[in-house]
Scaffold this motif. Structure first.
Motif, PDB file in Angstrom:
ATOM      1  N   MET A  27       0.817  -1.214   0.000  1.00  0.00           N
ATOM      2  CA  MET A  27       0.000   0.000   0.000  1.00  0.00           C
ATOM      3  C   MET A  27       0.855   1.271   0.000  1.00  0.00           C
ATOM      4  O   MET A  27       0.386   2.338   0.385  1.00  0.00           O
ATOM      5  N   GLU A  28       2.093   1.172  -0.463  1.00  0.00           N
ATOM      6  CA  GLU A  28       2.986   2.328  -0.433  1.00  0.00           C
ATOM      7  C   GLU A  28       2.430   3.523  -1.210  1.00  0.00           C
ATOM      8  O   GLU A  28       2.646   4.677  -0.818  1.00  0.00           O
ATOM      9  N   ASP A  29       1.710   3.258  -2.296  1.00  0.00           N
ATOM     10  CA  ASP A  29       1.221   4.351  -3.137  1.00  0.00           C
ATOM     11  C   ASP A  29      -0.188   4.806  -2.768  1.00  0.00           C
ATOM     12  O   ASP A  29      -0.785   5.624  -3.478  1.00  0.00           O
ATOM     13  N   ARG A  30      -0.725   4.330  -1.638  1.00  0.00           N
ATOM     14  CA  ARG A  30      -2.096   4.689  -1.251  1.00  0.00           C
ATOM     15  C   ARG A  30      -2.156   5.339   0.123  1.00  0.00           C
ATOM     16  O   ARG A  30      -3.244   5.560   0.665  1.00  0.00           O
ATOM     17  N   LEU A  31      -1.021   5.683   0.683  1.00  0.00           N
ATOM     18  CA  LEU A  31      -0.980   6.150   2.070  1.00  0.00           C
ATOM     19  C   LEU A  31      -1.664   7.493   2.269  1.00  0.00           C
ATOM     20  O   LEU A  31      -2.132   7.784   3.377  1.00  0.00           O
ATOM     21  N   GLU A  32      -1.742   8.326   1.244  1.00  0.00           N
ATOM     22  CA  GLU A  32      -2.371   9.639   1.399  1.00  0.00           C
ATOM     23  C   GLU A  32      -3.839   9.629   0.985  1.00  0.00           C
ATOM     24  O   GLU A  32      -4.492  10.672   0.957  1.00  0.00           O
ATOM     25  N   HIS A  33      -4.371   8.449   0.690  1.00  0.00           N
ATOM     26  CA  HIS A  33      -5.775   8.327   0.328  1.00  0.00           C
ATOM     27  C   HIS A  33      -6.627   8.157   1.580  1.00  0.00           C
ATOM     28  O   HIS A  33      -6.177   7.620   2.595  1.00  0.00           O
ATOM     29  N   PHE A  34      -7.867   8.599   1.490  1.00  0.00           N
ATOM     30  CA  PHE A  34      -8.822   8.421   2.578  1.00  0.00           C
ATOM     31  C   PHE A  34      -9.557   7.086   2.391  1.00  0.00           C
ATOM     32  O   PHE A  34      -9.602   6.552   1.269  1.00  0.00           O
ATOM     33  N   PRO A  35     -10.131   6.529   3.475  1.00  0.00           N
ATOM     34  CA  PRO A  35     -10.807   5.233   3.356  1.00  0.00           C
ATOM     35  C   PRO A  35     -11.825   5.160   2.230  1.00  0.00           C
ATOM     36  O   PRO A  35     -11.949   4.123   1.558  1.00  0.00           O
ATOM     37  N   GLY A  88     -10.819  -4.461   0.265  1.00  0.00           N
ATOM     38  CA  GLY A  88      -9.592  -5.190   0.560  1.00  0.00           C
ATOM     39  C   GLY A  88      -8.471  -4.278   0.996  1.00  0.00           C
ATOM     40  O   GLY A  88      -7.704  -4.606   1.908  1.00  0.00           O
ATOM     41  N   GLN A  89      -8.367  -3.114   0.353  1.00  0.00           N
ATOM     42  CA  GLN A  89      -7.335  -2.152   0.735  1.00  0.00           C
ATOM     43  C   GLN A  89      -7.599  -1.596   2.132  1.00  0.00           C
ATOM     44  O   GLN A  89      -6.669  -1.434   2.931  1.00  0.00           O
ATOM     45  N   GLN A  90      -8.869  -1.323   2.445  1.00  0.00           N
ATOM     46  CA  GLN A  90      -9.197  -0.840   3.783  1.00  0.00           C
ATOM     47  C   GLN A  90      -8.840  -1.871   4.847  1.00  0.00           C
ATOM     48  O   GLN A  90      -8.320  -1.514   5.905  1.00  0.00           O
ATOM     49  N   GLN A  91      -9.096  -3.144   4.565  1.00  0.00           N
ATOM     50  CA  GLN A  91      -8.777  -4.167   5.556  1.00  0.00           C
ATOM     51  C   GLN A  91      -7.280  -4.338   5.716  1.00  0.00           C
ATOM     52  O   GLN A  91      -6.788  -4.602   6.814  1.00  0.00           O
ATOM     53  N   ARG A  92      -6.521  -4.153   4.637  1.00  0.00           N
ATOM     54  CA  ARG A  92      -5.063  -4.205   4.762  1.00  0.00           C
ATOM     55  C   ARG A  92      -4.558  -3.057   5.634  1.00  0.00           C
ATOM     56  O   ARG A  92      -3.629  -3.233   6.431  1.00  0.00           O
ATOM     57  N   ILE A  93      -5.167  -1.889   5.505  1.00  0.00           N
ATOM     58  CA  ILE A  93      -4.811  -0.762   6.371  1.00  0.00           C
ATOM     59  C   ILE A  93      -5.163  -1.082   7.820  1.00  0.00           C
ATOM     60  O   ILE A  93      -4.396  -0.794   8.751  1.00  0.00           O
ATOM     61  N   ALA A  94      -6.330  -1.699   8.033  1.00  0.00           N
ATOM     62  CA  ALA A  94      -6.744  -2.070   9.382  1.00  0.00           C
ATOM     63  C   ALA A  94      -5.774  -3.077  10.004  1.00  0.00           C
ATOM     64  O   ALA A  94      -5.461  -2.994  11.201  1.00  0.00           O
ATOM     65  N   CYS A  95      -5.284  -4.020   9.203  1.00  0.00           N
ATOM     66  CA  CYS A  95      -4.305  -4.988   9.696  1.00  0.00           C
ATOM     67  C   CYS A  95      -2.987  -4.293  10.050  1.00  0.00           C
ATOM     68  O   CYS A  95      -2.372  -4.594  11.084  1.00  0.00           O
TER      69      CYS A  95
END
Length: 249
Positions: free
Chosen positions: A136-144, A150-157
């Motif tokens: 998720m290196e290229d999505r760190l400045e995105h909001f939920p 799937g990306q949100q759950q990876r952030i939650a993990c």
């Protein structure tokens, strides 16, 4: 496997009663088990068997009606509400099925939230390793709202792991995800055990997800009734089929 001879969490005679009088329901009925350090454990059982209630009591999100929960040598029942809040922040990571991300924070800010609340510096090397592991290196400045489920759950993990908690609890972490996203989450949790020696405890209804674990414990009517070591999906399915015949579920 790191620390498998020692218990990360112990439950002794747990009871959790909801309601009063004739409306009482025992979600946990004398449940006892030990969860080893450095091990990936799945909790399974029929609907209404007490899986999520057990997980919430073990993680200090709910207080049992009677019995004992020990995180290491700490008895959770002896802690005040403030102490329990500190323990959850500092020693426990929790992954919810519904993600529970803060919509007004970026992905980066959601990951670092536990450290920020505790006013602790983020270990940037640890942060970089986790973000790379979830891709998720290229999505760190995105909001939920700008991320897929799937990306949100990876952030939650990542949020659950960034502070190096003693135990990570996950309640149906793949329940709302497609098969590809689910596999990514399970790979991440498996790696956290194998590479970083974390302790992970996961409630799931999915035999394929549970087969990624070192151990599966089965609950029926609020009690642990059986377990499998190094299970296959076929063994888990067979246990579930047999349990219907044995317990009438």
């Amino acid at each position: 496997m790191v620390g498998r001879d020692r218990a990360a969490v112990r439950a002794i005679g747990l009871e959790r009663i909801f309601g009063i009088g004739e409306a009482q329901v025992a979600a946990l009925d004398g449940c006892s088990l030990e969860l080893a350090q450095g091990e990936f454990t799945a909790i399974m059982g029929p609907s209404g068997s007490g899986k999520s209630t057990l997980l919430h009591c073990l993680a200090g999100l709910d207080r049992q009606s009677s019995g004992t929960v020990l995180l290491g040598e700490t008895d959770l029942a002896e802690l005040s509400d403030n102490q329990l809040s500190d323990l959850r922040r500092d020693r426990i990571g929790f992954v919810f099925q519904s993600f529970n991300l803060i919509p007004t924070l970026t992905a980066r800010e959601n990951i670092t939230l536990p450290a920020d609340i505790g006013r602790r510096a983020v270990d940037e090397q640890r942060f970089a390793e986790i973000v790379a592991a979830i891709g998720m290196e290229d999505r760190l400045e995105h909001f939920p709202s700008q991320l897929s489920g799937g990306q949100q759950q990876r952030i939650a993990c990542a949020r659950a792991l960034v502070t190096r908690p003693e135990v990570i609890f996950a309640d149906e972490p793949t329940g709302n995800l497609d098969s590809r996203a689910s596999q990514s989450i399970l790979d991440f949790l498996r790696r956290s055990v194998d590479v970083h020696g974390q302790t992970v405890v996961m409630v799931t209804h999915d035999p394929l997800a549970a087969s990624r674990c070192d151990r599966v414990v089965f609950l029926v009517d609020g009690r642990m009734v059986d377990e499998l070591r190094d299970p296959t999906a076929e063994q888990i399915l067979e246990w579930m089929r047999t349990s219907v015949e044995t317990w009438g579920r």
